[in-house]
Design a protein around this motif. Structure first.
Motif, PDB file in Angstrom:
ATOM      1  N   ALA A 113      33.048  35.953 -95.046  1.00 12.54           N
ATOM      2  CA  ALA A 113      32.997  37.374 -94.699  1.00 12.54           C
ATOM      3  C   ALA A 113      34.271  38.104 -95.123  1.00 12.54           C
ATOM      4  O   ALA A 113      34.242  39.323 -95.312  1.00 12.54           O
ATOM      5  N   ARG A 114      35.364  37.397 -95.329  1.00  9.78           N
ATOM      6  CA  ARG A 114      36.613  38.024 -95.759  1.00  9.78           C
ATOM      7  C   ARG A 114      36.567  38.512 -97.204  1.00  9.78           C
ATOM      8  O   ARG A 114      37.397  39.305 -97.603  1.00  9.78           O
ATOM      9  N   GLY A 115      35.587  38.014 -97.986  1.00  9.18           N
ATOM     10  CA  GLY A 115      35.536  38.419 -99.385  1.00  9.18           C
ATOM     11  C   GLY A 115      34.150  38.715 -99.901  1.00  9.18           C
ATOM     12  O   GLY A 115      33.948  38.819-101.105  1.00  9.18           O
ATOM     13  N   CYS A 116      33.184  38.864 -98.985  1.00 11.97           N
ATOM     14  CA  CYS A 116      31.795  39.038 -99.398  1.00 11.97           C
ATOM     15  C   CYS A 116      31.136  40.115 -98.535  1.00 11.97           C
ATOM     16  O   CYS A 116      31.297  40.115 -97.310  1.00 11.97           O
ATOM     17  N   ALA A 117      30.390  41.002 -99.161  1.00 14.59           N
ATOM     18  CA  ALA A 117      29.749  42.099 -98.433  1.00 14.59           C
ATOM     19  C   ALA A 117      28.428  41.706 -97.773  1.00 14.59           C
ATOM     20  O   ALA A 117      27.863  42.488 -97.016  1.00 14.59           O
ATOM     21  N   ILE A 118      27.934  40.504 -98.028  1.00 14.21           N
ATOM     22  CA  ILE A 118      26.656  40.068 -97.447  1.00 14.21           C
ATOM     23  C   ILE A 118      26.875  39.677 -95.991  1.00 14.21           C
ATOM     24  O   ILE A 118      27.792  38.928 -95.671  1.00 14.21           O
ATOM     25  N   ASP A 119      26.017  40.168 -95.113  1.00 12.45           N
ATOM     26  CA  ASP A 119      26.067  39.808 -93.698  1.00 12.45           C
ATOM     27  C   ASP A 119      25.465  38.415 -93.548  1.00 12.45           C
ATOM     28  O   ASP A 119      24.266  38.226 -93.756  1.00 12.45           O
ATOM     29  N   LEU A 120      26.282  37.437 -93.204  1.00 15.18           N
ATOM     30  CA  LEU A 120      25.834  36.052 -93.111  1.00 15.18           C
ATOM     31  C   LEU A 120      25.472  35.622 -91.696  1.00 15.18           C
ATOM     32  O   LEU A 120      25.271  34.437 -91.437  1.00 15.18           O
ATOM     33  N   PRO A 126      19.038  34.134 -92.582  1.00 14.44           N
ATOM     34  CA  PRO A 126      18.652  32.819 -92.066  1.00 14.44           C
ATOM     35  C   PRO A 126      18.619  31.777 -93.181  1.00 14.44           C
ATOM     36  O   PRO A 126      18.698  32.123 -94.361  1.00 14.44           O
ATOM     37  N   PRO A 127      18.493  30.495 -92.827  1.00 11.53           N
ATOM     38  CA  PRO A 127      18.333  29.485 -93.868  1.00 11.53           C
ATOM     39  C   PRO A 127      17.191  29.867 -94.817  1.00 11.53           C
ATOM     40  O   PRO A 127      16.150  30.357 -94.388  1.00 11.53           O
ATOM     41  N   GLY A 128      17.443  29.663 -96.090  1.00 10.83           N
ATOM     42  CA  GLY A 128      16.482  30.059 -97.108  1.00 10.83           C
ATOM     43  C   GLY A 128      16.821  31.368 -97.783  1.00 10.83           C
ATOM     44  O   GLY A 128      16.156  31.787 -98.717  1.00 10.83           O
ATOM     45  N   THR A 129      17.903  32.007 -97.340  1.00 14.58           N
ATOM     46  CA  THR A 129      18.357  33.238 -97.969  1.00 14.58           C
ATOM     47  C   THR A 129      19.075  32.907 -99.268  1.00 14.58           C
ATOM     48  O   THR A 129      19.856  31.947 -99.328  1.00 14.58           O
ATOM     49  N   CYS A 130      18.836  33.702-100.288  1.00 21.41           N
ATOM     50  CA  CYS A 130      19.452  33.496-101.603  1.00 21.41           C
ATOM     51  C   CYS A 130      19.757  34.871-102.190  1.00 21.41           C
ATOM     52  O   CYS A 130      18.844  35.680-102.359  1.00 21.41           O
ATOM     53  N   VAL A 131      21.028  35.146-102.473  1.00 23.95           N
ATOM     54  CA  VAL A 131      21.414  36.446-103.030  1.00 23.95           C
ATOM     55  C   VAL A 131      22.461  36.270-104.118  1.00 23.95           C
ATOM     56  O   VAL A 131      23.253  35.327-104.089  1.00 23.95           O
ATOM     57  N   GLN A 132      22.464  37.206-105.050  1.00 18.35           N
ATOM     58  CA  GLN A 132      23.548  37.298-106.022  1.00 18.35           C
ATOM     59  C   GLN A 132      24.519  38.340-105.491  1.00 18.35           C
ATOM     60  O   GLN A 132      24.108  39.437-105.094  1.00 18.35           O
ATOM     61  N   THR A 133      25.809  38.001-105.483  1.00 20.42           N
ATOM     62  CA  THR A 133      26.794  38.903-104.915  1.00 20.42           C
ATOM     63  C   THR A 133      28.159  38.594-105.523  1.00 20.42           C
ATOM     64  O   THR A 133      28.289  37.750-106.403  1.00 20.42           O
ATOM     65  N   LEU A 134      29.155  39.288-105.020  1.00 19.72           N
ATOM     66  CA  LEU A 134      30.537  39.005-105.386  1.00 19.72           C
ATOM     67  C   LEU A 134      31.229  38.359-104.194  1.00 19.72           C
ATOM     68  O   LEU A 134      31.050  38.788-103.053  1.00 19.72           O
ATOM     69  N   LEU A 135      32.009  37.354-104.472  1.00 15.52           N
ATOM     70  CA  LEU A 135      32.868  36.738-103.462  1.00 15.52           C
ATOM     71  C   LEU A 135      34.271  36.761-104.037  1.00 15.52           C
ATOM     72  O   LEU A 135      34.525  36.143-105.072  1.00 15.52           O
ATOM     73  N   ARG A 137      35.642  38.986-105.688  1.00 13.88           N
ATOM     74  CA  ARG A 137      35.494  39.551-107.032  1.00 13.88           C
ATOM     75  C   ARG A 137      34.899  38.599-108.068  1.00 13.88           C
ATOM     76  O   ARG A 137      34.848  38.914-109.243  1.00 13.88           O
ATOM     77  N   ALA A 138      34.458  37.435-107.661  1.00 10.73           N
ATOM     78  CA  ALA A 138      33.815  36.488-108.574  1.00 10.73           C
ATOM     79  C   ALA A 138      32.311  36.535-108.333  1.00 10.73           C
ATOM     80  O   ALA A 138      31.857  36.487-107.182  1.00 10.73           O
ATOM     81  N   GLY A 139      31.539  36.607-109.392  1.00  8.01           N
ATOM     82  CA  GLY A 139      30.089  36.604-109.268  1.00  8.01           C
ATOM     83  C   GLY A 139      29.587  35.244-108.819  1.00  8.01           C
ATOM     84  O   GLY A 139      29.974  34.219-109.382  1.00  8.01           O
ATOM     85  N   VAL A 140      28.753  35.235-107.791  1.00 10.65           N
ATOM     86  CA  VAL A 140      28.191  33.987-107.267  1.00 10.65           C
ATOM     87  C   VAL A 140      26.722  34.193-106.923  1.00 10.65           C
ATOM     88  O   VAL A 140      26.271  35.315-106.700  1.00 10.65           O
ATOM     89  N   ILE A 141      26.003  33.093-106.888  1.00 10.60           N
ATOM     90  CA  ILE A 141      24.694  33.051-106.237  1.00 10.60           C
ATOM     91  C   ILE A 141      24.961  32.324-104.929  1.00 10.60           C
ATOM     92  O   ILE A 141      25.474  31.203-104.925  1.00 10.60           O
ATOM     93  N   LEU A 142      24.673  32.968-103.829  1.00 10.18           N
ATOM     94  CA  LEU A 142      24.957  32.441-102.496  1.00 10.18           C
ATOM     95  C   LEU A 142      23.635  31.988-101.881  1.00 10.18           C
ATOM     96  O   LEU A 142      22.695  32.776-101.799  1.00 10.18           O
ATOM     97  N   VAL A 143      23.583  30.723-101.477  1.00 11.48           N
ATOM     98  CA  VAL A 143      22.369  30.148-100.899  1.00 11.48           C
ATOM     99  C   VAL A 143      22.686  29.650 -99.496  1.00 11.48           C
ATOM    100  O   VAL A 143      23.563  28.810 -99.317  1.00 11.48           O
ATOM    101  N   VAL A 144      21.983  30.190 -98.501  1.00 11.24           N
ATOM    102  CA  VAL A 144      22.143  29.737 -97.120  1.00 11.24           C
ATOM    103  C   VAL A 144      21.178  28.575 -96.912  1.00 11.24           C
ATOM    104  O   VAL A 144      19.955  28.769 -96.902  1.00 11.24           O
ATOM    105  N   ASP A 145      21.725  27.356 -96.786  1.00 14.22           N
ATOM    106  CA  ASP A 145      20.878  26.175 -96.596  1.00 14.22           C
ATOM    107  C   ASP A 145      20.535  25.971 -95.125  1.00 14.22           C
ATOM    108  O   ASP A 145      19.387  25.785 -94.765  1.00 14.22           O
ATOM    109  N   ASP A 146      21.531  25.959 -94.292  1.00 11.46           N
ATOM    110  CA  ASP A 146      21.399  25.767 -92.851  1.00 11.46           C
ATOM    111  C   ASP A 146      22.497  26.583 -92.196  1.00 11.46           C
ATOM    112  O   ASP A 146      23.452  26.974 -92.860  1.00 11.46           O
ATOM    113  N   PRO A 147      22.402  26.813 -90.880  1.00  9.61           N
ATOM    114  CA  PRO A 147      23.540  27.448 -90.230  1.00  9.61           C
ATOM    115  C   PRO A 147      24.784  26.580 -90.457  1.00  9.61           C
ATOM    116  O   PRO A 147      24.763  25.381 -90.228  1.00  9.61           O
TER     117      PRO A 147
END
Length: 173
Positions: A113-120, A126-135, A137-147
């Motif tokens: 949360a200190r470097g990403c605008a996505i509310d985690l 929830p688990p199964g969320t997948c977004v492209q975002t910046l972390l 300032r680096a481009g990432v694909i962020l995948v929530v597997d489990d809490p």
């Protein structure tokens, strides 16, 4: 990197995962053929589907990323191309494009949360969320597997920077 260095959470690189880019119009015959071959429907926006041979991540309206263990590229690409046949779609091996950072532990979402605008918060992502975002300032694909477990797919050239950033960001956690 050890959990001690990241203030209580663990980071592990998962290099060389199979990554196939799939472009197919949803609801079309190519997408239907892919769904049949995978044994599961393609994912809805900002989610992933766990098919029998791969995780399928939604990246855009007609863009998906298949993730599987290392070395599965030839088999999966062949099976998908065979299923698609003459329909309008594409399968491209992009395995060398990204590496995967696997983050786990109770403090992961707070540090991200200190470097990403996505509310985690699990109620929002929830688990199964997948977004492209910046972390950071680096481009990432962020995948929530489990809490408490998140995968970051990032260009290999940015992975050392993100690892250092995670260590710095976790220092005050």
């Amino acid at each position: 990197m050890t959990a001690d260095a990241l203030n209580g959470f663990h980071l592990e690189e998962l290099p060389f995962l199979t990554q196939l880019s799939l472009r197919a119009g949803p609801g079309g015959p190519a997408a239907a053929a892919v769904e049949t071959a995978l044994g599961d429907p393609l994912p809805a926006p900002c989610t992933l589907t766990r098919a029998r041979d791969a995780d399928v991540l939604w990246l855009g309206p007609d863009e998906f990323l298949l993730l599987a263990p290392p070395g599965r590229q030839p088999y999966l690409a062949h099976e998908l191309r065979k299923a698609i046949g003459p329909e309008f779609a594409s399968v491209t091996d992009v395995s060398a494009q990204r590496t995967t950072l696997d983050l786990s532990g109770p403090g992961v979402t707070g540090v991200l949360a200190r470097g990403c605008a996505i509310d985690l918060d699990p109620r929002v992502s929830p688990p199964g969320t997948c977004v492209q975002t910046l972390l950071a300032r680096a481009g990432v694909i962020l995948v929530v597997d489990d809490p408490g477990r998140i995968r970051l797919l990032v260009r290999p050239s940015c992975a050392p920077y993100l690892t250092d950033w995670l260590a710095d960001a976790s220092a005050g956690a």
